[in-house]
Design a protein around this motif. Structure first.
Motif, PDB file in Angstrom:
ATOM      1  N   THR A 227      49.912  50.988 -31.639  1.00  0.00           N
ATOM      2  CA  THR A 227      50.597  51.802 -32.650  1.00  0.00           C
ATOM      3  C   THR A 227      51.744  50.981 -33.234  1.00  0.00           C
ATOM      4  OG1 THR A 227      52.285  52.652 -31.160  1.00  0.00           O
ATOM      5  CG2 THR A 227      50.198  53.836 -31.192  1.00  0.00           C
ATOM      6  N   PRO A 228      52.406  51.464 -34.288  1.00  0.00           N
ATOM      7  CA  PRO A 228      53.643  50.799 -34.706  1.00  0.00           C
ATOM      8  C   PRO A 228      54.635  50.766 -33.538  1.00  0.00           C
ATOM      9  CG  PRO A 228      52.910  52.348 -36.390  1.00  0.00           C
ATOM     10  CD  PRO A 228      52.032  52.576 -35.194  1.00  0.00           C
ATOM     11  N   VAL A 229      55.437  49.715 -33.483  1.00  0.00           N
ATOM     12  CA  VAL A 229      56.322  49.464 -32.342  1.00  0.00           C
ATOM     13  C   VAL A 229      57.304  50.624 -32.097  1.00  0.00           C
ATOM     14  CG1 VAL A 229      58.177  47.916 -31.610  1.00  0.00           C
ATOM     15  CG2 VAL A 229      56.073  46.976 -32.555  1.00  0.00           C
ATOM     16  N   GLY A 230      57.731  51.288 -33.167  1.00  0.00           N
ATOM     17  CA  GLY A 230      58.707  52.377 -33.033  1.00  0.00           C
ATOM     18  C   GLY A 230      58.198  53.535 -32.186  1.00  0.00           C
ATOM     19  N   ALA A 231      56.879  53.626 -32.005  1.00  0.00           N
ATOM     20  CA  ALA A 231      56.317  54.741 -31.222  1.00  0.00           C
ATOM     21  C   ALA A 231      56.180  54.398 -29.744  1.00  0.00           C
ATOM     22  CB  ALA A 231      54.947  55.121 -31.796  1.00  0.00           C
ATOM     23  N   TYR A 232      56.402  53.134 -29.372  1.00  0.00           N
ATOM     24  CA  TYR A 232      56.095  52.696 -28.001  1.00  0.00           C
ATOM     25  C   TYR A 232      56.828  53.474 -26.920  1.00  0.00           C
ATOM     26  CZ  TYR A 232      53.636  48.353 -29.332  1.00  0.00           C
ATOM     27  OH  TYR A 232      52.742  47.431 -29.805  1.00  0.00           O
ATOM     28  N   GLU A 233      58.157  53.660 -27.101  1.00  0.00           N
ATOM     29  CA  GLU A 233      58.944  54.203 -25.986  1.00  0.00           C
ATOM     30  C   GLU A 233      58.433  55.593 -25.593  1.00  0.00           C
ATOM     31  OE1 GLU A 233      63.188  54.088 -26.417  1.00  0.00           O
ATOM     32  OE2 GLU A 233      63.440  54.275 -24.244  1.00  0.00           O
ATOM     33  N   SER A 234      58.205  56.447 -26.604  1.00  0.00           N
ATOM     34  CA  SER A 234      57.767  57.806 -26.256  1.00  0.00           C
ATOM     35  C   SER A 234      56.356  57.757 -25.666  1.00  0.00           C
ATOM     36  CB  SER A 234      57.855  58.729 -27.467  1.00  0.00           C
ATOM     37  OG  SER A 234      56.981  58.281 -28.457  1.00  0.00           O
ATOM     38  N   ILE A 235      55.522  56.838 -26.147  1.00  0.00           N
ATOM     39  CA  ILE A 235      54.157  56.755 -25.597  1.00  0.00           C
ATOM     40  C   ILE A 235      54.212  56.301 -24.137  1.00  0.00           C
ATOM     41  CG2 ILE A 235      51.960  55.497 -25.728  1.00  0.00           C
ATOM     42  CD1 ILE A 235      52.332  55.458 -28.796  1.00  0.00           C
ATOM     43  N   VAL A 236      55.027  55.278 -23.846  1.00  0.00           N
ATOM     44  CA  VAL A 236      55.070  54.759 -22.475  1.00  0.00           C
ATOM     45  C   VAL A 236      55.612  55.815 -21.517  1.00  0.00           C
ATOM     46  CG1 VAL A 236      56.093  53.010 -20.981  1.00  0.00           C
ATOM     47  CG2 VAL A 236      55.143  52.366 -23.152  1.00  0.00           C
TER      48      VAL A 236
END
Ligand code: NAP
Length: 318
Positions: free
Chosen positions: A73-82
């Motif tokens: 995904t775009p990098v900005g979405a990583y934290e919530s996904i992880v």
């Protein structure tokens, strides 16, 4: 060491995620491919394209039992996904990504990675200006670099396992430090995109009649900037928000060099201009010899002979 994974989970299924799905399927790199994304319509598109075996809007469900998980995904979405997938990650699994910036990714993902999961950030340096599940194609990574940026504590065997996966999809793999990656990519990719967005934006702001002439005569250089400036707005917003330091450092150097060129133009210093343009021409030639670009003129665009002009339109023959 086997390159084949039991279950590959792809979180995000745009250009890069769908290209991985297609390349992994073609090279038989995973027994099962699970796909998760945010919007139901994107998931349905991925299903219609037969990109995987399991489709779900629940990222945690997708990663359950997976031995390779790749965030696409775009990098900005990583934290919530992880945060959402962490409890479902299997010990021994490799968690990786494809984001265009690396130090920020390591910083936001690492704190949430459970013990026993091998987090190895990655970046395939391959792409087009198209987005979404239908934009992918299995040859995207062929002959292209993929950079892996494992932290020092990562087991080298796991890094090698992930490297073998990328090599099987056609990539040439290089391992480097995340901060170094960001500095190199700032100048080779992020600043060129910023320049393209800027020049196309300048045209967009021009007076209407000048703008129509720019569009009309766009074959002369401007057109090549518009290809880059058509890249995904969300992805590129996140790149500039998350690689700020390296981009600002390189932008500073760029501005200094631009001032030197500006001065050469203002003072009519032909020798300085010619010396600079000779140096830059050699750089393009070295990229072509490294196999990273076509030597065909005008990027290999077809230049067909003009159609014969019908006699009725020729005039003056009588
Ligand atoms: P893309 O075609 O726009 O696809 C992005 C995917 O992420 C879509 O499936 C989108 O699905 C999904 N997504 C967005 N926000 C999400 C969220 N909050 N939760 C779950 N899914 C979400 O983008 P891309 O070009 O494949 O880029 C993906 C990553 O690859 C980026 O990190 C980018 O930096 C990196 N990359 C891109 C290129 C390139 O040239 N494009 C090259 C190398 C690396 P929905 O429709 O469901 O939102």
């Amino acid at each position: 060491m086997s390159v084949r994974f039991r279950k590959l989970a792809l979180i995000g299924i745009g250009l890069i995620g769908s290209s991985i799905a297609l390349a992994a399927r073609r090279q038989e790199l995973a027994e099962t491919i699970a796909i998760s994304t945010r919007k139901p319509e994107t998931l349905e598109e991925a299903r219609d394209l037969h990109l995987g075996d399991i489709y779900t809007l629940d990222a945690a469900e997708a990663v359950r039992g997976a031995d390779l998980v790749i965030l696409c995904t775009p990098v900005g979405a990583y934290e919530s996904i992880v945060k959402a997938i962490a409890p479902a990650l299997e010990p021994g699994a490799i968690l990786s990504d494809v984001g265009s910036v690396k130090a920020h990714v390591v910083g936001v993902v690492s704190p949430h990675v459970p013990p026993g999961v091998h987090f190895i950030a990655g970046h395939p340096i391959a792409g087009t200006e198209h987005s979404g599940p239908s934009a992918g194609f299995p040859e995207l990574f062929t002959g292209r670099w993929c950079v892996l940026t494992p932290e020092p504590e990562v087991d080298p065997d796991q890094t090698e396992r992930l490297a073998a996966f990328w090599r099987a999809m056609g990539s040439i793999v290089e391992v480097m430090d995340a901060t170094h990656h960001d500095m190199v990519l700032a100048i080779t990719s992020h600043i060129p995109h910023l320049i393209a967005y800027n020049i196309v934006g300048t045209v967009a702001d021009l007076e209407a009649d000048t703008k129509s002439e720019v569009i009309k005569f766009s074959a002369s250089g401007f057109r090549d900037f518009t290809r880059i400036a058509a890249s995904d707005p969300v992805m590129w917003r996140d790149v500039f928000l998350t690689n700020r330091d390296a981009v600002l450092e390189m932008l500073g150097r760029f501005n200094e060099d631009l001032s030197v060129l500006q001065r050469a133009v203002r003072t009519g210093d032909g020798a300085a201009l010619e010396a600079m343009f000779t140096r830059t021409r050699a750089i393009r030639r070295s990229i072509i010899s490294a196999g990273q670009e076509t030597a065909a003129p005008d990027f290999g665009r077809p230049h067909e002979a003009p159609l014969a002009i019908p006699a009725a339109d020729r005039g003056g023959e009588g």
